[in-house]
Design an enzyme around this catalytic site. Structure first.
Site, mmCIF file in Angstrom:
data_model
loop_
_atom_site.group_PDB
_atom_site.id
_atom_site.type_symbol
_atom_site.label_atom_id
_atom_site.label_comp_id
_atom_site.label_asym_id
_atom_site.label_seq_id
_atom_site.Cartn_x
_atom_site.Cartn_y
_atom_site.Cartn_z
ATOM 1 C CB SER A 204 -0.927 0.021 1.119
ATOM 2 O OG SER A 204 -1.855 -1.122 1.136
ATOM 3 C CG HIS A 251 -2.058 4.081 3.175
ATOM 4 N ND1 HIS A 251 -3.361 3.688 3.265
ATOM 5 C CD2 HIS A 251 -1.650 2.705 3.027
ATOM 6 C CE1 HIS A 251 -3.843 2.497 2.988
ATOM 7 N NE2 HIS A 251 -2.835 1.865 3.137
#
Length: 300
Positions: A204, A251
């Site tokens: 991610s 993220h």
């Protein structure tokens, strides 16, 4: 047709005029030589549009001569145009799929050996080795492991949809640099901020880095940025407000690194393009190492 000697600006709108049709204003530029081109002059390229001169490989002023002097066509970021502009993306997806199969075959012991872990204390056993004990490889290997089929599916779809156009725009080496720098930045911020005994895994961080670079690319090409910004906003909302156990640090770290490296890749001046591009990547990597060293000092 003779070329206009310059691109006059319209006093009212400020938009440049097409270099072949001075009476037509346009907001589009050739992705190779950056001259303004109107819809009649736009030729589809792998990323964006090219002017007729660059598309044919003929010279057209200083920029056109510089383009034809190159032995091979170049991407928007100066990379070599490959026969398969999505090869690296395919390989990255293949590595993630192979790692997931290895996880399923080897069981939890495989994950525990390679997922991101700062340091853990198990009663009766003492400390479990992690990055704090020198296993820095976990910052990298965690990028290719996934916790579930759904986790893998979403990351691989995102990698294909976002990564493939970026690879075509940047070229293989620059794209690969962006992917790994973004992923490592996400891992480093997770290691720095999250609880040391909180395991983390997944691509991610790198995916969000590609999101950030895609936004930079869209802005560079003067495309409508609303779709990519809306998609990014949705993903950030899911990151912070969903009930899923998501490492938001990965993220955010990946996103920031992706924007910084992506901007350097797509806006570096031609005369020192490689120096700016890879120099910026090296600076971001230095920050990654710095974060890891600070956290290791706190835990040991």
């Amino acid at each position: 047709m003779d070329q206009a000697p310059s691109s006059p600006q319209d006093a009212r709108s400020g938009l440049p005029s097409c270099y072949r049709h001075p009476d037509r204003e346009t907001g589009i530029r050739c992705t190779r030589c950056e001259r303004p081109i109107c819809p009649d002059c736009m030729v589809d390229a792998s990323v964006g549009f090219q002017c007729p001169d660059c598309a044919r490989g003929t010279s057209g002023g200083r920029e056109g001569r510089a383009a034809t002097a190159a032995t091979r066509p170049r991407t928007l970021a100066g990379g070599t145009v490959a026969a398969d502009p999505r090869l690296v993306t395919k390989i990255l997806i293949g590595i993630c799929l192979a790692a997931f199969l290895a996880q399923k075959a080897a069981g939890a012991a495989f994950e525990e050996r390679f997922f991101l872990l700062g340091q853990a204390y198990v009663p009766g056993l003492g400390s479990v080795q992690g990055v704090a004990e020198g296993q820095w490889y976990r910052l990298l290997t965690a990028m290719f492991l996934h916790g579930s089929y759904v986790h893998l599916l979403f990351n691989m779809l995102s990698l294909w949809w976002i990564g493939a156009p970026l690879e075509a725009a940047l070229g293989r080496a620059r794209y690969l640099t962006l992917f790994f720098v973004s992923g490592l930045a996400g891992s480093a911020l997770t290691y720095l901020v999250a609880e040391p005994n909180q395991p983390s895994l997944g691509a991610s961080g790198a995916i969000f880095g590609l999101f950030g670079a895609t936004a930079v690319l869209m802005r560079r090409l003067n495309y409508d940025m609303r779709p990519v910004l809306a998609l990014l906003a949705i993903n950030l909302v899911i990151t912070f407000y969903s009930g899923f156990n998501i490492a938001w640090q990965a993220h955010i770290g990946g996103l920031v690194a992706g924007v910084v490296v992506g901007y350097a890749m797509l806006h570096a001046p031609r005369e020192r393009r490689a120096l700016v591009q890879y120099g910026t990547s090296a600076v971001v990597l230095a920050v990654v190492i710095g974060m890891a060293l600070v956290r290791t000092a706190q835990l040991t």
